[in-house]
Design an enzyme around this catalytic site. Structure first.
Site, PDB file in Angstrom:
ATOM      1  NE  ARG A 231     -14.451  44.907  10.952  1.00  0.00           N
ATOM      2  CZ  ARG A 231     -15.433  45.459  10.238  1.00  0.00           C
ATOM      3  NH1 ARG A 231     -15.398  45.432   8.929  1.00  0.00           N
ATOM      4  NH2 ARG A 231     -16.436  46.053  10.845  1.00  0.00           N
TER       5      ARG A 231
ATOM      6  CD  GLU B  73     -20.871  41.399  16.568  1.00  0.00           C
ATOM      7  OE1 GLU B  73     -20.013  40.602  16.994  1.00  0.00           O
ATOM      8  OE2 GLU B  73     -20.577  42.444  15.948  1.00  0.00           O
TER       9      GLU B  73
ATOM     10  NE  ARG C  79     -10.196  43.468  13.416  1.00  0.00           N
ATOM     11  CZ  ARG C  79     -11.486  43.530  13.736  1.00  0.00           C
ATOM     12  NH1 ARG C  79     -12.216  42.433  13.783  1.00  0.00           N
ATOM     13  NH2 ARG C  79     -12.059  44.686  13.995  1.00  0.00           N
TER      14      ARG C  79
END
Length: 113
Positions: free
Chosen positions: A24, A32, A70
């Site tokens: 990330r 999104e 992540r």
């Protein structure tokens, strides 16, 4: 600094590296995938880093990983800050929910877009 190959881009701020870890990107938030802008953001990140070797840099102000496991990292291709480039090119916004060392630089860039 960790030098790794990007094997899959998940969206405009998350990708997978060759060992299976997901990354990330610190300090940015991409739209999104369900939004048109989200697909454009993902496509642009793919164009920049997919199947390429990048350098991952940890930020001492951040945890090593996020809530989803992540890796939280700055991403560099050669000498280019890819996180910053995503903001510069309009494919992501600055994400300030968590502290990070480059926040002033990223916020200033976002204001000057």
């Amino acid at each position: 600094m960790q030098y790794v190959k990007v094997i899959r881009v998940i969206d405009g701020d998350t990708f997978e590296i060759e060992n299976g870890d997901k990354v990330r990107m610190i300090g940015i938030d991409a739209p999104e995938l369900k939004d048109n802008e989200g697909l454009e953001s993902k496509d642009y990140l793919e164009f920049l880093i997919k199947n390429k070797y990048v350098s991952l840099l940890k930020d001492e102000k951040n945890n090593n990983k996020d809530f989803y496991g992540r890796l939280l990292r700055y991403v560099y291709l050669d000498d280019s800050d890819i996180n910053l480039k995503m903001i510069e090119e309009g494919y992501a916004n600055v994400y300030t929910k968590f502290k990070f060392t480059k926040s002033k630089e990223y916020i200033n860039l976002n204001k000057n877009k």
